[in-house]
Design a protein around this motif. Structure first.
Motif, short mmCIF file in Angstrom:
data_model
loop_
_atom_site.label_atom_id
_atom_site.label_comp_id
_atom_site.label_asym_id
_atom_site.label_seq_id
_atom_site.Cartn_x
_atom_site.Cartn_y
_atom_site.Cartn_z
N ILE A 302 0.85 -1.19 0.00
CA ILE A 302 0.00 0.00 0.00
C ILE A 302 0.89 1.24 0.00
O ILE A 302 1.84 1.33 0.77
N THR A 303 0.56 2.18 -0.87
CA THR A 303 1.16 3.51 -0.84
C THR A 303 0.04 4.53 -0.83
O THR A 303 -0.84 4.49 -1.69
N VAL A 304 0.02 5.39 0.17
CA VAL A 304 -0.96 6.47 0.20
C VAL A 304 -0.21 7.79 0.17
O VAL A 304 0.84 7.94 0.80
N LYS A 305 -0.77 8.75 -0.56
CA LYS A 305 -0.11 10.05 -0.71
C LYS A 305 -1.15 11.15 -0.73
O LYS A 305 -2.18 11.04 -1.38
N ALA A 306 -0.88 12.21 0.01
CA ALA A 306 -1.80 13.35 0.09
C ALA A 306 -1.01 14.64 -0.17
O ALA A 306 0.07 14.83 0.38
N THR A 307 -1.57 15.52 -1.00
CA THR A 307 -0.94 16.79 -1.31
C THR A 307 -1.96 17.90 -1.26
O THR A 307 -3.08 17.76 -1.77
N SER A 308 -1.59 19.01 -0.66
CA SER A 308 -2.44 20.20 -0.62
C SER A 308 -1.56 21.41 -0.87
O SER A 308 -0.45 21.49 -0.35
N SER A 309 -2.05 22.36 -1.70
CA SER A 309 -1.24 23.54 -2.02
C SER A 309 -2.13 24.74 -2.31
O SER A 309 -3.30 24.59 -2.67
N GLN A 310 -1.55 25.92 -2.16
CA GLN A 310 -2.27 27.15 -2.43
C GLN A 310 -1.34 28.23 -2.94
O GLN A 310 -0.26 28.45 -2.38
N LYS A 311 -1.79 28.90 -4.01
CA LYS A 311 -1.11 30.09 -4.51
C LYS A 311 -1.88 31.32 -4.04
O LYS A 311 -3.10 31.27 -3.89
N PRO A 312 -1.20 32.45 -3.83
CA PRO A 312 -1.90 33.65 -3.40
C PRO A 312 -3.00 34.04 -4.38
O PRO A 312 -2.78 34.07 -5.59
N GLY A 313 -4.18 34.30 -3.86
CA GLY A 313 -5.29 34.72 -4.69
C GLY A 313 -5.92 33.61 -5.51
O GLY A 313 -6.88 33.84 -6.25
N ALA A 314 -5.40 32.37 -5.36
CA ALA A 314 -5.93 31.24 -6.13
C ALA A 314 -6.70 30.30 -5.21
O ALA A 314 -7.10 30.67 -4.12
N LYS A 315 -6.91 29.09 -5.65
CA LYS A 315 -7.67 28.11 -4.90
C LYS A 315 -6.75 27.13 -4.18
O LYS A 315 -5.61 26.92 -4.59
N VAL A 316 -7.27 26.54 -3.12
CA VAL A 316 -6.56 25.46 -2.45
C VAL A 316 -6.78 24.19 -3.26
O VAL A 316 -7.92 23.81 -3.52
N SER A 317 -5.72 23.56 -3.70
CA SER A 317 -5.81 22.33 -4.49
C SER A 317 -5.39 21.13 -3.65
O SER A 317 -4.45 21.22 -2.87
N THR A 318 -6.10 20.02 -3.81
CA THR A 318 -5.77 18.80 -3.09
C THR A 318 -5.69 17.63 -4.06
O THR A 318 -6.35 17.63 -5.10
N SER A 319 -4.88 16.65 -3.71
CA SER A 319 -4.70 15.49 -4.59
C SER A 319 -4.30 14.26 -3.80
O SER A 319 -3.60 14.36 -2.78
N SER A 320 -4.78 13.10 -4.29
CA SER A 320 -4.33 11.82 -3.74
C SER A 320 -3.52 11.04 -4.78
O SER A 320 -3.32 9.84 -4.65
N SER A 321 -3.06 11.74 -5.80
CA SER A 321 -2.27 11.12 -6.85
C SER A 321 -1.04 10.46 -6.26
O SER A 321 -0.36 11.04 -5.41
N GLY A 322 -0.73 9.26 -6.71
CA GLY A 322 0.39 8.49 -6.18
C GLY A 322 -0.05 7.40 -5.23
O GLY A 322 0.76 6.59 -4.79
N THR A 323 -1.35 7.38 -4.89
CA THR A 323 -1.89 6.33 -4.01
C THR A 323 -2.09 5.05 -4.81
O THR A 323 -2.71 5.06 -5.88
N LYS A 324 -1.56 3.93 -4.29
CA LYS A 324 -1.67 2.64 -4.99
C LYS A 324 -1.89 1.52 -3.98
O LYS A 324 -1.27 1.50 -2.92
N ILE A 325 -2.77 0.60 -4.31
CA ILE A 325 -3.01 -0.60 -3.51
C ILE A 325 -2.81 -1.80 -4.42
O ILE A 325 -3.48 -1.91 -5.46
N ALA A 326 -1.88 -2.69 -4.08
CA ALA A 326 -1.53 -3.81 -4.96
C ALA A 326 -1.84 -5.15 -4.31
O ALA A 326 -1.59 -5.35 -3.13
N GLY A 327 -2.38 -6.08 -5.10
CA GLY A 327 -2.55 -7.46 -4.67
C GLY A 327 -3.60 -7.67 -3.61
O GLY A 327 -3.39 -8.43 -2.66
N LEU A 328 -4.76 -7.05 -3.75
CA LEU A 328 -5.83 -7.20 -2.76
C LEU A 328 -6.54 -8.53 -2.92
O LEU A 328 -6.96 -8.91 -4.01
N THR A 329 -6.69 -9.26 -1.80
CA THR A 329 -7.48 -10.49 -1.80
C THR A 329 -8.41 -10.49 -0.59
O THR A 329 -8.08 -9.97 0.47
N ILE A 330 -9.61 -11.04 -0.78
CA ILE A 330 -10.59 -11.18 0.29
C ILE A 330 -11.07 -12.62 0.30
O ILE A 330 -11.51 -13.13 -0.73
#
Length: 397
Positions: A302-330
């Motif tokens: 499992i790899t989880v990744k969280a990113t948040s950023s803001q430029k002056p006068g702009a919007k707050v951007s968020t992302s979970s890009s880079g999150t990966k789950i490999a080989g799941l079995t139930i």
């Protein structure tokens, strides 16, 4: 969804603020992997404005280790311009520890981090009222890191334990009024343990345009009422107001929480930057093979990744890009992971498994690799419990 943006008021790009950080509690006891008593009257602060907070709790019974009186903790940020400070105080009532070997009518610890025209500085102090160790009186104003040996090889007691650090643009002091490193004692039926009474930490972060923040951990288990039964393991938290462009790390070879969850090697990281053009925070948790509910649910990595950023006068951007789950079995059967956020899998007779779960607000994003909500009791957990494996969260305020 991998990313999103929200419109919020933006601070003046030229305006900067000091970051005020504080943490205080009355007492804490840990014995190996077993926490006998978590921090009492725990109080935290992370802000860029002058403020104050106070918390009170009643007396605490530590079982065989003794009793701690009522606790009052306070944190305060103050000042203007370049003359600012953070002050933290922990005040504890009467204590009786180790069968009466350590007694006192009151304990007060204070930590101060400040900035003036002369630069950054820290100071700390401890005051004890009628403190006795093995019947011998001890100074009411002990010097820094005063050490007393406990009788019969029980361990050592340190008074006014202090530690300072200046990393990540963060100037911090920690004061523990009483710190006991206890050896195992069959005579007193006591385990080896670490005991802290009167914890006060104060910090200042060098000026920032906005306040980045974030944390990550490997596993966490909470009951239906929200009570945490297993706190975040291999946890990493960015300093208040960020890491000044450097990476904060934590790691462990393996994590095991009974039959509920086990994980291979874990590495958690976080970094943040702040300039007049951009403020950002990124956190991650990378986990090896994991197992939930005694092997009912398995995953290779499992790899989880969280990113948040803001430029002056702009919007707050968020992302979970880079999150990966490999080989799941139930139940021994392979399950396809969509790669998209918030994949929901219902497990008959067990509960709901969320894969790559994200929760976003106008300021932050929280990313959960696997999160299992139990509908019925299983593997020693009660119905309504939640098991998280792999978490990363990041925000800008």
């Amino acid at each position: 969804m991998a990313g999103s943006a929200f419109a919020i008021p933006a601070a003046n790009a030229a305006t900067t603020h000091y970051g005020y950080g504080a943490y205080a509690y009355g007492s804490s006891v840990s014995a190996g992997s077993l926490v006998n008593s978590g921090p009492t009257s725990k109080l935290t602060m992370c802000t860029t404005t002058p403020t104050s907070k106070t918390m009170h709790v009643a007396a605490t019974n530590l079982g065989a280790l003794g009793t701690i009186g009522a606790v009052r903790t306070t944190v305060k940020s103050a000042g203007s311009g370049s003359s600012v400070s953070t002050t933290t105080t922990s005040t504890t009532g009467a204590i009786k520890l180790l069968g009466g070997l350590v007694t006192a009518d009151g304990v007060v610890s204070t930590a101060v981090s400040r900035h003036t025209s002369a630069g950054y500085s820290e100071s700390g102090s401890t005051k004890v009222v009628n403190l006795e160790v093995a019947g011998a009186p001890v100074s009411a104003n002990p010097g820094k890191d005063t050490t007393v040996s406990l009788p019969s090889g029980l361990g050592t007691l340190t008074l006014n334990a202090q530690a300072t650090s200046s990393t990540y643009g963060y100037h911090k002091i920690v004061v523990k009024a009483i710190k006991i490193a206890l050896n195992k004692s069959k005579a007193l039926s006591l385990p080896s343990a670490d005991v802290a009474v009167g914890y006060a930490a104060a910090a200042l972060h060098e000026p920032v345009h906005a306040r980045p923040y974030g944390s990550a951990y490997a596993t966490r288990i909470s009951a239906a009422d929200g009570t945490v039964t297993s706190s975040g393991t291999a946890s990493m938290t960015l300093p208040c107001a960020g890491s000044d462009g450097r990476t904060v790390k934590n790691s462990t070879a393996a994590v095991k929480a009974g039959k509920a969850a086990s994980v291979g090697a874990v590495a958690t990281t976080g970094t943040s930057t702040d300039t007049a053009a951009l403020t950002s925070a990124t956190t991650s948790a990378k986990l090896g093979a994991a197992s939930l509910l005694n092997g009912l649910i398995k995953v290779d990595a499992i790899t989880v990744k969280a990113t948040s950023s803001q430029k002056p006068g702009a919007k707050v951007s968020t992302s979970s890009s880079g999150t990966k789950i490999a080989g799941l079995t139930i139940n021994g059967k392979s399950v396809k992971v969509s790669g998209r956020a918030n994949q929901k899998i219902n497990i008959a007779g067990i509960g709901t498994l969320w894969v790559h779960k994200t929760v976003t607000t106008s300021r932050q994003i929280q990313v959960y690799g696997l999160q299992l909500d139990l509908l019925k009791a299983s593997s020693g957990l009660k119905a309504g419990s939640t098991v998280t494996v792999g978490y990363a969260g990041a925000g800008v305020h």
